[in-house]
Design an enzyme around this catalytic site. Structure first.
Site, PDB file in Angstrom:
ATOM      1  N   TRP A  17       0.838  -1.204   0.000  1.00 23.26           N
ATOM      2  CA  TRP A  17       0.000   0.000   0.000  1.00 23.26           C
ATOM      3  C   TRP A  17       0.875   1.258   0.000  1.00 23.26           C
ATOM      4  CZ3 TRP A  17      -4.791   2.140  -0.109  1.00 23.26           C
ATOM      5  CH2 TRP A  17      -4.969   3.391   0.491  1.00 23.26           C
ATOM      6  N   ASP A  20       0.429   9.065   1.377  1.00 16.38           N
ATOM      7  CA  ASP A  20       1.022  10.398   1.297  1.00 16.38           C
ATOM      8  C   ASP A  20       2.483  10.419   0.835  1.00 16.38           C
ATOM      9  OD1 ASP A  20      -1.300  10.511   2.783  1.00 16.38           O
ATOM     10  OD2 ASP A  20      -0.484  11.775   4.354  1.00 16.38           O
ATOM     11  N   GLU A 192      -3.700  19.014   7.693  1.00 13.25           N
ATOM     12  CA  GLU A 192      -2.768  17.910   7.474  1.00 13.25           C
ATOM     13  C   GLU A 192      -1.764  18.292   6.393  1.00 13.25           C
ATOM     14  OE1 GLU A 192      -4.656  13.671   8.629  1.00 13.25           O
ATOM     15  OE2 GLU A 192      -5.267  14.399   6.661  1.00 13.25           O
ATOM     16  N   TRP A 265      -7.988   8.343  -0.051  1.00 13.89           N
ATOM     17  CA  TRP A 265      -8.436   7.362   0.948  1.00 13.89           C
ATOM     18  C   TRP A 265      -9.675   6.583   0.532  1.00 13.89           C
ATOM     19  CZ3 TRP A 265      -5.319   5.657   4.323  1.00 13.89           C
ATOM     20  CH2 TRP A 265      -4.339   6.478   4.902  1.00 13.89           C
TER      21      TRP A 265
END
Length: 360
Positions: A17, A20, A192, A265
């Protein structure tokens, strides 16, 4: 749509996986791309986050390197989360959010060869959030400006219902002093993935600003004085629905380059093999008061005037997505350029006034 065919021009891991982008930096004659990574699973949260690592000389051919950071210390056993990189005295430093037992702190690792990293023996270097923040306290963005090192932390204030960026200052990269709120957004949950750097005679600040059920990627040019950032020019640049966590870095040519995670996401577990990748690099520029994002020169030969995924209309265009709503743009089009790579389309409107990153 064939999601199993490897992409040609967008970096993706061979296995595991990816999310970011982290630690984007030019070091030892290579562009380095670190990233959030689960090396043993195609979905997140089956193991604590690692930092994956790749490098390139041309943003076209990528070399996947060994995992750079493992969650192997008590202070980061629940994950080595997002952060940034900086070079000092021929040494590459990685600053990351170190997570353990619900506590989000900041730690650092360093390397002289850019491949093998040693964690600082006195980690964490920032052990928790200040009163202005909240338990969502992560994604350190470290830069050097006017003789000082700065670290920008993404957080929020639940009582004020604001997202904010918190500023720390250091002389040596290891000892940090909290200076206060750098920037904040009302009616938001938290921020973020910030980036912060000097760009020309201004400072460039970016962040993903999160509300309860949405987010936007804010790009700002402005002044930085007395620990406060005052935006003068703002934009979103990439308005595509299938991107997140963009990070900007200053390269050896003085370019401010943005790379984002595609598709985001909501596509975790979308297919048996993870379909996540990095966007093509886009150079961020302020031109006549507008913020633009356009592919760096190394990949501009990939730009096309048309693609089957993009349907031109009299007042805009539509991007078709498989089993999902199309992305619709309405407005004047003076110029339209597209980079198509398998199941990814990146559409650049009017020289990069707007970008639409889309999973087809």
């Amino acid at each position: 749509m064939n999601y199993r065919k490897p992409l040609k021009y967008h970096f993706a891991t061979q296995k595991g996986w990816i999310n970011d982008p982290n630690g984007l930096v030019y070091f030892n004659d290579y562009y380095h791309i670190f990233y959030q990574h689960s090396p043993n699973f195609e979905k997140p949260w089956n193991e604590s986050m690692h930092w994956g690592h790749a490098r390139t000389k041309d943003f076209l051919n990528f070399e996947e390197l060994p995992v750079a950071l493992f969650p192997d210390k008590p202070y980061d056993k629940d994950g080595c989360w997002s952060g940034t990189a900086i070079v000092k005295n021929d040494t590459l430093y990685l600053f990351y959010a170190s997570i353990h037992d619900g506590v989000q702190s900041v730690s650092v690792a360093y390397s002289t060869d850019g491949i093998h990293f040693e964690k600082y023996e006195n980690n964490p270097i920032i052990d928790g959030f200040p009163a202005d923040g909240c338990p969502d306290f992560r994604d350190p963005a470290v830069c050097y400006s006017d003789g000082r090192y700065y670290c920008v932390m993404a957080s929020g204030n639940r009582e004020k219902n604001t997202a904010n960026l918190l500023l720390y200052e250091s002389e040596d990269l290891f000892n940090w002093e909290y200076k206060g709120i750098l920037c904040e957004w009302e009616n938001s949950k938290f921020a973020e993935c910030p980036s912060f750097m000097k760009s020309g005679d201004k400072h460039l600040l970016t962040a993903s600003v999160c509300k309860e059920d949405s987010h936007r990627f804010s790009v700002m040019y402005g002044t930085f004085e007395n620990g406060k950032f005052t935006p003068e020019y703002t934009g979103e640049v990439d308005k595509g629905p299938d991107q997140y966590a963009g990070q900007v870095f200053l390269d050896n040519k003085g370019r401010t380059i943005l790379i984002s995670w595609l598709p985001g996401w909501k596509y975790a577990g979308y297919k048996k093999k993870d379909i996540g990748c990095m966007s093509v690099p886009r150079e961020i520029k302020l031109i006549d008061g507008k913020i633009y994002g356009y592919p760096v020169e190394e990949v501009q030969h990939l730009l096309k005037d048309s693609d089957s995924s993009v349907i031109r209309k009299s007042n805009g265009f539509k991007i078709k997505r498989t089993h999902r709503k199309s992305v619709v743009y309405e407005g004047e089009i003076k110029d339209l350029k597209i980079i198509r790579d398998g199941y990814i389309s990146e559409v650049f409107v009017n020289g990069g006034e707007e970008i639409y990153s889309v999973l087809l």
